[in-house]
Design an enzyme around this catalytic site. Structure first.
Site, PDB file in Angstrom:
ATOM      1  N   ARG A  67     -23.372 -13.653  15.809  1.00 17.71           N
ATOM      2  CA  ARG A  67     -24.079 -14.224  16.956  1.00 17.71           C
ATOM      3  C   ARG A  67     -25.470 -13.611  17.115  1.00 17.71           C
ATOM      4  NH1 ARG A  67     -20.838 -14.199  22.430  1.00 17.71           N
ATOM      5  NH2 ARG A  67     -20.527 -12.129  21.599  1.00 17.71           N
ATOM      6  N   ASP A 253       1.681  -8.872  16.588  1.00 21.17           N
ATOM      7  CA  ASP A 253       0.645  -8.202  15.797  1.00 21.17           C
ATOM      8  C   ASP A 253       1.155  -7.815  14.405  1.00 21.17           C
ATOM      9  OD1 ASP A 253      -1.939  -6.920  15.440  1.00 21.17           O
ATOM     10  OD2 ASP A 253      -0.902  -4.995  15.658  1.00 21.17           O
ATOM     11  N   HIS A 258       2.855  -9.473   8.835  1.00 24.85           N
ATOM     12  CA  HIS A 258       3.080  -8.516   7.747  1.00 24.85           C
ATOM     13  C   HIS A 258       4.579  -8.286   7.460  1.00 24.85           C
ATOM     14  CE1 HIS A 258      -1.078  -8.033   8.503  1.00 24.85           C
ATOM     15  NE2 HIS A 258      -0.997  -7.099   9.431  1.00 24.85           N
TER      16      HIS A 258
HETATM   17  C1  BG6 Z   1      -3.279  -5.249  11.416  1.00 27.26           C
HETATM   18  C2  BG6 Z   1      -2.826  -5.016  12.826  1.00 27.26           C
HETATM   19  O1  BG6 Z   1      -3.019  -6.563  11.017  1.00 27.26           O
HETATM   20  O2  BG6 Z   1      -2.586  -4.347  10.543  1.00 27.26           O
HETATM   21  C3  BG6 Z   1      -3.066  -3.586  13.239  1.00 27.26           C
HETATM   22  O3  BG6 Z   1      -3.543  -5.898  13.697  1.00 27.26           O
HETATM   23  C4  BG6 Z   1      -2.427  -2.624  12.252  1.00 27.26           C
HETATM   24  O4  BG6 Z   1      -2.567  -3.349  14.553  1.00 27.26           O
HETATM   25  C5  BG6 Z   1      -2.831  -2.975  10.826  1.00 27.26           C
HETATM   26  O5  BG6 Z   1      -2.850  -1.321  12.570  1.00 27.26           O
HETATM   27  C6  BG6 Z   1      -2.035  -2.154   9.817  1.00 27.26           C
HETATM   28  O6  BG6 Z   1      -2.588  -2.341   8.533  1.00 27.26           O
HETATM   29  P1  BG6 Z   1      -2.455  -1.217   7.400  1.00 27.26           P
HETATM   30  O7  BG6 Z   1      -3.079  -1.846   6.205  1.00 27.26           O
HETATM   31  O8  BG6 Z   1      -3.183  -0.017   7.920  1.00 27.26           O
HETATM   32  O9  BG6 Z   1      -0.983  -0.952   7.246  1.00 27.26           O
END
Ligand code: BG6
Length: 508
Positions: A67, A253, A258
């Site tokens: 932006r 989240d 994941h």
């Molecule tokens: C992100 C989340 O997608 O993954 C975060 O929003 C989290 O809250 C992160 O800390 C963890 O990723 P990594 O690669 O550090 O395990």
């Protein structure tokens, strides 16, 4: 404003062919959210690493966009600082940094106000209508509007593609809406939904472990496996992400994306090949087999937690509500007992847990096998045999340990003594010479080259939300609130009870 950007486009067609995938490479990468945290920490350092290793075509031009109004020089200063702050000094080579910055232009687009797209189109010049990749590292509410803005400005050609960070929506209905708005501008085989866990080498290694070895697959089912645990524990707290995290919580989240991707890879049927369609077909089948949570089960099958003040790694830390500055019902920890309703996994619990402010950072999968059907050593002294287990550490350590029973050396006059020993395969050690790449290096390169295997397909993301919605609905039906846990512990005691009721315990 400069109108022509980057080196002249030679109107080349650079095809790549991987398996059955044949795709054209992106010639221009537009990075929305270029002034944001993810771009600084991950995206620019990853792109630079690819540049340094000669993996980006000379023609590839990067248009950073945000932006803020700034000129090319100011954008270069920002990117240079990102590289210095987030890459080891030995990767920084003055000439390479200068050449990398030479690829980067800047164009201000206010996606919220819907302005700046015409300037962007003018800057793209004769690159318009040719393969352009738009990478959205922006608030999720901008995904649909940016896709539409690109379409209206003629920046969504048939060979153009779009990549988006998570989350896609906040429930099934809203993910439908985002997918539809993006899908109106880009065909599904040009939409790349990012789950950065899929870019991690260790996560891809799960595929190799399961499908490049004969050893495990015959035992990978309800006949031999008692239960599976997946833990993603973090030591960090809110990290200045208050405005995003509160109201979202650990379930949306971490679990929705994941952890469900990890679960899908661990539990899916063998795909026929590693092409994007074959792998994603199997993942989506698995995700659709997840048993929906019912209100009558939710208290025994799930736990929500929120950390209070405590200590992590020897340092005192404040509680979530104090960090936030007000009380909140958002969970920073969740544990779930999940079931997969298919032949392979009938009756096998999958225990998932993730939390912030845990005692250590670790992502780990534990496969707990069943005991042997009959103990032949029972009458000669070894009344109890420990069942085998396999522990796959994904981060920070990369190793696989298999616990097996072995005979303790001796003449056994007082009976046979059997003991659990560990077979330890350290991947960090076996591949010690290899540089561990940032997950985003792989994902950005696959995006540029057009390989969707490690990106989440629309039906996958919607199947993920369907299951998550069933948990949210069940929580709402019984008004489940988070239980407190001390920062630096493994979550509320109810999480221990969740697994111990079944005669198992968490692998801490
Ligand atoms: C992100 C989340 O997608 O993954 C975060 O929003 C989290 O809250 C992160 O800390 C963890 O990723 P990594 O690669 O550090 O395990």
């Amino acid at each position: 404003m400069r109108v022509a950007i980057g080196p002249p486009v030679r109107h080349f067609r650079s095809w790549i062919s991987k398996g059955t995938i044949v795709s054209v490479k992106v010639e221009t990468l537009i990075l929305f959210g270029a002034t944001g945290d993810l771009a600084q920490r991950m995206l620019f350092p990853s792109l630079y690493n690819l540049h340094l290793d000669g993996l980006l075509a000379p023609e590839l031009t990067i248009v950073a966009s945000g932006r803020s109004k700034m000129d090319r020089g100011a954008a270069h200063t920002l990117v240079r600082a990102a590289l210095t702050d987030h890459l080891p000094a030995e990767r920084l080579d003055d000439a390479a940094v200068a050449a990398f910055l030479g690829r980067i232009d800047y164009c201000s687009v206010d996606a919220g106000a819907g302005t700046g797209y015409d300037d962007l189109a003018a800057m793209l010049g004769d690159r318009l209508g040719r393969p352009i990749g738009a990478y959205l590292s922006t608030p999720p509410s901008m995904f649909g509007p940016i896709a539409q803005g690109l379409k209206a400005a003629g920046i969504a050609c048939t060979e153009c593609r779009i990549a988006m960070e998570k989350p896609i929506g906040h429930d099934l209905a809203s993910s439908h809406a985002v997918n539809a708005e993006v899908g109106d501008a880009f065909a599904e085989d040009h939409v790349f939904r990012i789950d950065h866990y899929l870019g991690k080498e260790t996560v891809q290694n799960l595929l190799a472990l399961r499908f490049a070895n004969m050893l495990f697959e015959p035992l990978w089912n309800a006949q031999a496996i008692d239960h599976v645990q997946i833990t993603v524990a973090e030591t960090v707290g809110l990290e200045g992400r208050v405005s995003y995290y509160d109201g979202v919580g650990a379930l949306k989240d971490m679990v929705q994306n994941h952890m469900l991707q990890l679960l899908a890879i661990i539990a899916m049927e063998p795909p026929a090949s590693v092409t994007s369609t074959a792998v994603r077909d199997e993942k989506v089948k698995l995700l659709r087999s997840l048993r929906r949570m019912k209100a009558e089960d939710v208290k025994t099958h799930s736990v929500k937690g929120q950390y209070t003040s405590g200590a992590v790694g020897g340092a005192a830390v404040t509680g979530y509500a104090d960090e936030l500055g007000r009380p909140s019902n958002t969970e920073t920890f969740v544990a779930i007992k999940a079931f997969i309703d298919n032949w392979r996994w009938k009756g096998v619990p999958f225990y998932l847990r993730t939390g912030k402010r845990m005692p250590e950072r670790k992502s780990e999968v534990l496969i707990q096998f069943k005991p042997v059907p009959h103990n032949i050593f029972a009458r000669v002294g070894a009344a109890k045999l420990d069942a085998n287990s396999m522990i796959i550490n994904l981060q920070p350590e990369e190793n696989i340990r298999v616990k097996v029973m072995a005979k303790q050396p001796g003449l056994d006059r007082d009976g046979v003594k059997l003991k659990e020993v560990t077979m330890d395969v350290s991947l960090s050690h076996s591949f010690a010479g290899e540089r561990r790449r940032i997950a985003y290096e792989r994902l950005l390169l696959d995006f540029i080259e057009g390989d969707q295997t490690l990106f989440v397909r629309r039906d996958e993301v919607e199947a993920q939300w369907q299951w998550i919605d069933s948990i949210r609905d069940a929580w709402a039906a019984v008004d489940l609130t988070p239980q407190s846990y001390t920062a630096g512990s493994w979550g509320p005691s109810a999480s221990i009870a969740l697994i111990e009721r079944d005669g198992a315990s968490w692998h801490d």
